[in-house]
Design a protein around this motif. Structure first.
Motif, mmCIF file in Angstrom:
data_model
loop_
_atom_site.group_PDB
_atom_site.id
_atom_site.type_symbol
_atom_site.label_atom_id
_atom_site.label_comp_id
_atom_site.label_asym_id
_atom_site.label_seq_id
_atom_site.Cartn_x
_atom_site.Cartn_y
_atom_site.Cartn_z
ATOM 1 N N TYR A 127 0.814 -1.211 0.000
ATOM 2 C CA TYR A 127 0.000 0.000 0.000
ATOM 3 C C TYR A 127 0.845 1.257 0.000
ATOM 4 C CZ TYR A 127 -3.872 -3.089 1.052
ATOM 5 O OH TYR A 127 -4.806 -4.094 0.985
ATOM 6 N N ASP A 128 0.317 2.292 -0.647
ATOM 7 C CA ASP A 128 0.922 3.613 -0.638
ATOM 8 C C ASP A 128 -0.162 4.599 -0.215
ATOM 9 O OD1 ASP A 128 2.819 5.632 -0.978
ATOM 10 O OD2 ASP A 128 2.311 5.922 -3.086
ATOM 11 N N ILE A 129 0.098 5.335 0.848
ATOM 12 C CA ILE A 129 -0.792 6.412 1.270
ATOM 13 C C ILE A 129 -0.182 7.691 0.729
ATOM 14 C CG2 ILE A 129 -1.728 7.692 3.219
ATOM 15 C CD1 ILE A 129 -1.629 5.052 4.810
ATOM 16 N N LYS A 130 -0.957 8.416 -0.075
ATOM 17 C CA LYS A 130 -0.470 9.649 -0.699
ATOM 18 C C LYS A 130 -1.080 10.851 -0.002
ATOM 19 C CE LYS A 130 0.285 7.457 -5.130
ATOM 20 N NZ LYS A 130 0.235 7.577 -6.568
ATOM 21 N N THR A 143 -5.072 16.382 1.489
ATOM 22 C CA THR A 143 -5.910 15.282 1.031
ATOM 23 C C THR A 143 -5.126 13.996 1.243
ATOM 24 O OG1 THR A 143 -5.099 15.401 -1.248
ATOM 25 C CG2 THR A 143 -7.060 16.705 -0.716
ATOM 26 N N THR A 144 -5.833 12.906 1.398
ATOM 27 C CA THR A 144 -5.204 11.618 1.650
ATOM 28 C C THR A 144 -5.827 10.585 0.734
ATOM 29 O OG1 THR A 144 -5.007 12.267 3.970
ATOM 30 C CG2 THR A 144 -4.603 9.957 3.452
ATOM 31 N N GLU A 145 -4.981 9.849 0.014
ATOM 32 C CA GLU A 145 -5.453 8.797 -0.888
ATOM 33 C C GLU A 145 -4.786 7.482 -0.527
ATOM 34 O OE1 GLU A 145 -4.284 10.121 -4.759
ATOM 35 O OE2 GLU A 145 -5.823 11.675 -4.848
ATOM 36 N N LEU A 146 -5.494 6.396 -0.750
ATOM 37 C CA LEU A 146 -4.967 5.057 -0.516
ATOM 38 C C LEU A 146 -4.842 4.336 -1.851
ATOM 39 C CD1 LEU A 146 -4.187 2.767 1.457
ATOM 40 C CD2 LEU A 146 -6.624 2.148 1.510
ATOM 41 N N TRP A 147 -3.652 3.834 -2.125
ATOM 42 C CA TRP A 147 -3.377 3.084 -3.350
ATOM 43 C C TRP A 147 -2.808 1.720 -2.970
ATOM 44 C CZ3 TRP A 147 -4.195 4.940 -8.347
ATOM 45 C CH2 TRP A 147 -4.642 6.270 -8.411
ATOM 46 N N SER A 148 -3.158 0.707 -3.740
ATOM 47 C CA SER A 148 -2.587 -0.621 -3.512
ATOM 48 C C SER A 148 -1.965 -1.120 -4.799
ATOM 49 C CB SER A 148 -3.665 -1.605 -3.049
ATOM 50 O OG SER A 148 -4.565 -1.878 -4.105
ATOM 51 N N SER A 153 3.438 -6.833 -9.247
ATOM 52 C CA SER A 153 2.832 -6.013 -10.298
ATOM 53 C C SER A 153 3.336 -4.587 -10.165
ATOM 54 C CB SER A 153 1.305 -6.039 -10.168
ATOM 55 O OG SER A 153 0.720 -5.093 -11.056
ATOM 56 N N ASP A 154 3.246 -3.833 -11.256
ATOM 57 C CA ASP A 154 3.580 -2.411 -11.177
ATOM 58 C C ASP A 154 2.365 -1.547 -11.507
ATOM 59 O OD1 ASP A 154 3.419 -2.963 -13.855
ATOM 60 O OD2 ASP A 154 5.359 -2.107 -14.391
ATOM 61 N N VAL A 155 1.171 -2.128 -11.398
ATOM 62 C CA VAL A 155 -0.064 -1.410 -11.664
ATOM 63 C C VAL A 155 -0.757 -1.095 -10.341
ATOM 64 C CG1 VAL A 155 -2.301 -1.499 -12.813
ATOM 65 C CG2 VAL A 155 -0.315 -2.578 -13.888
ATOM 66 N N ALA A 156 -0.854 0.202 -10.027
ATOM 67 C CA ALA A 156 -1.488 0.633 -8.780
ATOM 68 C C ALA A 156 -2.979 0.864 -9.002
ATOM 69 C CB ALA A 156 -0.832 1.912 -8.275
ATOM 70 N N GLN A 157 -3.735 0.633 -7.945
ATOM 71 C CA GLN A 157 -5.188 0.814 -7.993
ATOM 72 C C GLN A 157 -5.606 1.633 -6.778
ATOM 73 O OE1 GLN A 157 -7.408 -2.852 -8.150
ATOM 74 N NE2 GLN A 157 -9.257 -1.881 -7.375
ATOM 75 N N GLN A 158 -6.438 2.662 -7.012
ATOM 76 C CA GLN A 158 -6.899 3.465 -5.873
ATOM 77 C C GLN A 158 -7.955 2.685 -5.096
ATOM 78 O OE1 GLN A 158 -8.125 7.486 -6.713
ATOM 79 N NE2 GLN A 158 -8.018 8.030 -4.564
ATOM 80 N N GLU A 159 -7.852 2.761 -3.774
ATOM 81 C CA GLU A 159 -8.778 2.068 -2.873
ATOM 82 C C GLU A 159 -9.496 3.097 -2.016
ATOM 83 O OE1 GLU A 159 -8.281 -1.580 -1.589
ATOM 84 O OE2 GLU A 159 -6.886 -2.144 -3.162
#
Length: 169
Positions: A127-130, A143-148, A153-159
């Motif tokens: 996970y990456d919290i942006k 603002t805060t976004e969560l990505w996994s 894989s190198d494809v991130a998806q917003q959660e």
């Protein structure tokens, strides 16, 4: 106005209490995944910025008192000579266990923004919290976004966060 006073009070008590909070320790003998935090926060030229992140025992709203037992999860510092980074390369956390984080960013000019998030990390994902924001604005914001990203894989998806309070309004 009243919520801002409550937020200021909560932040000050949090920083006082969390200044002595023990460091987060990754549990042993459990499956873990990595949490990484990236920041893009505009700040004044003088004084730098820091973002302190605390692992909370349970999710709470911004205007609720802080509970005992929270741990220092991460500290990200830029341009501040008296502070140092902590866990800046990421933290391993157990999968399947809810994670509540209080994130507090401050600039050298004492502009602040904060937020509280909760999500449950899943097996096979990192996970990456942006954190994005502007601490130079008249009304500073973040603002805060969560990505996994699935492992391998190198494809991130917003959660979506399970719970979220941006502490701004």
């Amino acid at each position: 106005m009243f919520k801002n006073m409550l937020l200021t009070s909560a932040v000050l008590s949090t920083l006082t209490g969390c200044a002595t909070a023990p460091d987060y320790v990754t549990p042993e003998n459990v499956e873990t995944t990595q949490i990484h935090v990236t920041r893009d926060i505009k700040a004044p030229l003088i004084g730098g910025t820091s973002t302190q992140i605390f692992n909370m025992k349970a999710f709470k709203k911004c205007d609720e008192p802080m509970q005992a037992g929270n741990t220092r999860f991460m500290m990200l510092v830029e341009g501040h000579p008296l502070m140092t980074n902590f866990n800046e390369n990421g933290v391993n956390v157990p999968v399947g266990k809810p994670l509540s984080l209080f994130m507090f960013s401050v600039s050298g000019a004492m502009s602040t923004c904060s937020g509280i998030v909760k999500f449950t990390p899943e097996s096979g994902k990192n996970y990456d919290i942006k954190l994005n924001g502007d601490l130079t604005a008249i009304n500073p914001y973040c603002t805060t976004e969560l990505w996994s990203m699935p492992e391998g894989s190198d494809v991130a998806q917003q959660e979506r966060f399970e719970e979220f309070d941006d502490c701004q309004s």
